[in-house]
Scaffold this motif. Sequence first.
Motif, mmCIF file in Angstrom:
data_model
loop_
_atom_site.group_PDB
_atom_site.id
_atom_site.type_symbol
_atom_site.label_atom_id
_atom_site.label_comp_id
_atom_site.label_asym_id
_atom_site.label_seq_id
_atom_site.Cartn_x
_atom_site.Cartn_y
_atom_site.Cartn_z
ATOM 1 N N VAL A 16 0.855 -1.190 0.000
ATOM 2 C CA VAL A 16 0.000 0.000 0.000
ATOM 3 C C VAL A 16 0.888 1.236 0.000
ATOM 4 N N MET A 17 0.539 2.209 -0.820
ATOM 5 C CA MET A 17 1.229 3.502 -0.838
ATOM 6 C C MET A 17 0.200 4.615 -0.930
ATOM 7 N N GLU A 18 0.569 5.760 -0.379
ATOM 8 C CA GLU A 18 -0.312 6.919 -0.439
ATOM 9 C C GLU A 18 0.467 8.119 -0.956
ATOM 10 N N PHE A 19 -0.156 8.854 -1.855
ATOM 11 C CA PHE A 19 0.425 10.072 -2.422
ATOM 12 C C PHE A 19 -0.589 11.197 -2.259
ATOM 13 N N ARG A 20 -0.338 12.091 -1.325
ATOM 14 C CA ARG A 20 -1.201 13.257 -1.121
ATOM 15 C C ARG A 20 -2.689 12.902 -1.103
ATOM 16 N N GLY A 21 -3.031 11.919 -0.303
ATOM 17 C CA GLY A 21 -4.424 11.522 -0.147
ATOM 18 C C GLY A 21 -4.923 10.500 -1.146
ATOM 19 N N ARG A 22 -4.120 10.176 -2.161
ATOM 20 C CA ARG A 22 -4.492 9.130 -3.127
ATOM 21 C C ARG A 22 -3.834 7.837 -2.687
ATOM 22 N N GLN A 23 -4.635 6.832 -2.405
ATOM 23 C CA GLN A 23 -4.099 5.544 -1.941
ATOM 24 C C GLN A 23 -4.081 4.526 -3.067
ATOM 25 N N PHE A 24 -2.977 3.791 -3.147
ATOM 26 C CA PHE A 24 -2.800 2.732 -4.126
ATOM 27 C C PHE A 24 -2.435 1.455 -3.403
ATOM 28 N N ASP A 25 -2.947 0.338 -3.898
ATOM 29 C CA ASP A 25 -2.566 -0.948 -3.327
ATOM 30 C C ASP A 25 -2.369 -1.955 -4.444
ATOM 31 N N ALA A 26 -1.626 -3.004 -4.110
ATOM 32 C CA ALA A 26 -1.361 -4.061 -5.090
ATOM 33 C C ALA A 26 -1.107 -5.360 -4.347
ATOM 34 N N LEU A 27 -1.647 -6.421 -4.862
ATOM 35 C CA LEU A 27 -1.361 -7.763 -4.382
ATOM 36 C C LEU A 27 -0.322 -8.334 -5.334
ATOM 37 N N ILE A 28 0.868 -8.646 -4.806
ATOM 38 C CA ILE A 28 1.967 -9.120 -5.648
ATOM 39 C C ILE A 28 2.468 -10.460 -5.135
ATOM 40 N N PRO A 29 3.072 -11.273 -5.989
ATOM 41 C CA PRO A 29 3.659 -12.521 -5.506
ATOM 42 C C PRO A 29 4.813 -12.228 -4.533
ATOM 43 N N THR A 30 4.802 -12.867 -3.384
ATOM 44 C CA THR A 30 5.849 -12.671 -2.393
ATOM 45 C C THR A 30 7.223 -12.955 -2.989
ATOM 46 N N SER A 31 7.291 -13.906 -3.874
ATOM 47 C CA SER A 31 8.578 -14.285 -4.467
ATOM 48 C C SER A 31 9.196 -13.179 -5.311
ATOM 49 N N THR A 32 8.426 -12.143 -5.677
ATOM 50 C CA THR A 32 8.978 -11.056 -6.488
ATOM 51 C C THR A 32 9.615 -9.959 -5.647
ATOM 52 N N LEU A 33 9.385 -9.974 -4.334
ATOM 53 C CA LEU A 33 10.019 -8.989 -3.462
ATOM 54 C C LEU A 33 11.523 -9.218 -3.456
ATOM 55 N N VAL A 34 12.285 -8.134 -3.543
ATOM 56 C CA VAL A 34 13.742 -8.214 -3.496
ATOM 57 C C VAL A 34 14.198 -7.639 -2.160
ATOM 58 N N ASP A 35 14.771 -8.497 -1.329
ATOM 59 C CA ASP A 35 15.259 -8.088 -0.005
ATOM 60 C C ASP A 35 14.175 -7.422 0.844
ATOM 61 N N ASN A 36 12.932 -7.702 0.579
ATOM 62 C CA ASN A 36 11.798 -7.091 1.284
ATOM 63 C C ASN A 36 11.858 -5.566 1.246
ATOM 64 N N LYS A 37 12.512 -5.018 0.204
ATOM 65 C CA LYS A 37 12.647 -3.568 0.076
ATOM 66 C C LYS A 37 12.262 -3.050 -1.304
ATOM 67 N N TYR A 38 12.150 -3.935 -2.271
ATOM 68 C CA TYR A 38 11.882 -3.520 -3.644
ATOM 69 C C TYR A 38 10.919 -4.495 -4.309
ATOM 70 N N VAL A 39 10.184 -3.990 -5.293
ATOM 71 C CA VAL A 39 9.342 -4.839 -6.126
ATOM 72 C C VAL A 39 9.548 -4.394 -7.576
ATOM 73 N N PRO A 40 9.703 -5.350 -8.486
ATOM 74 C CA PRO A 40 9.836 -4.963 -9.890
ATOM 75 C C PRO A 40 8.496 -4.476 -10.436
ATOM 76 N N ALA A 41 8.569 -3.587 -11.392
ATOM 77 C CA ALA A 41 7.366 -3.087 -12.057
ATOM 78 C C ALA A 41 7.727 -2.751 -13.498
ATOM 79 N N THR A 42 6.701 -2.523 -14.299
ATOM 80 C CA THR A 42 6.886 -2.197 -15.704
ATOM 81 C C THR A 42 6.153 -0.906 -16.015
ATOM 82 N N LEU A 43 6.849 0.024 -16.660
ATOM 83 C CA LEU A 43 6.216 1.236 -17.151
ATOM 84 C C LEU A 43 5.743 0.918 -18.559
ATOM 85 N N ALA A 44 4.422 0.834 -18.725
ATOM 86 C CA ALA A 44 3.848 0.346 -19.978
ATOM 87 C C ALA A 44 3.478 1.441 -20.959
#
Length: 104
Positions: A43-71
């Motif tokens: 979950v992340m919030e930007f100036r009152g706008r909240q975003f969430d995502a359910l991601i595979p745990t195996s994609t977390l890198v060091d529990n600090k990063y998640v890969p994403a794609t700018l489409a």
Amino acid sequence: MGMSNVEWWDPPRKIMIKLEPHQISPNPQDGNTVPLGHDTFIVMEFRGRQFDALIPTSTLVDNKYVPATLAGRNGDKTIVYFPISNEGRPTWLLTDAELESITA
């Protein structure tokens, strides 16, 4: 997301999004872990706008990063795809400032 305003990028751009411990659930730093193959909620919030995502745990890198794609872009926002989970592909529409603040 109206399709008429979308500019798809070919190829899409791979990025890493930085995560804070409080943005991850279950939080591995609290000792709350799930076996690989299960999903993690972010979950992340930007100036009152909240975003969430359910991601595979195996994609977390060091529990600090998640890969994403700018489409592509939809108007003044970038289309961000996260790894596909059991619930589908999470998609966020972020402004340039929001994206810059979370890109590793």
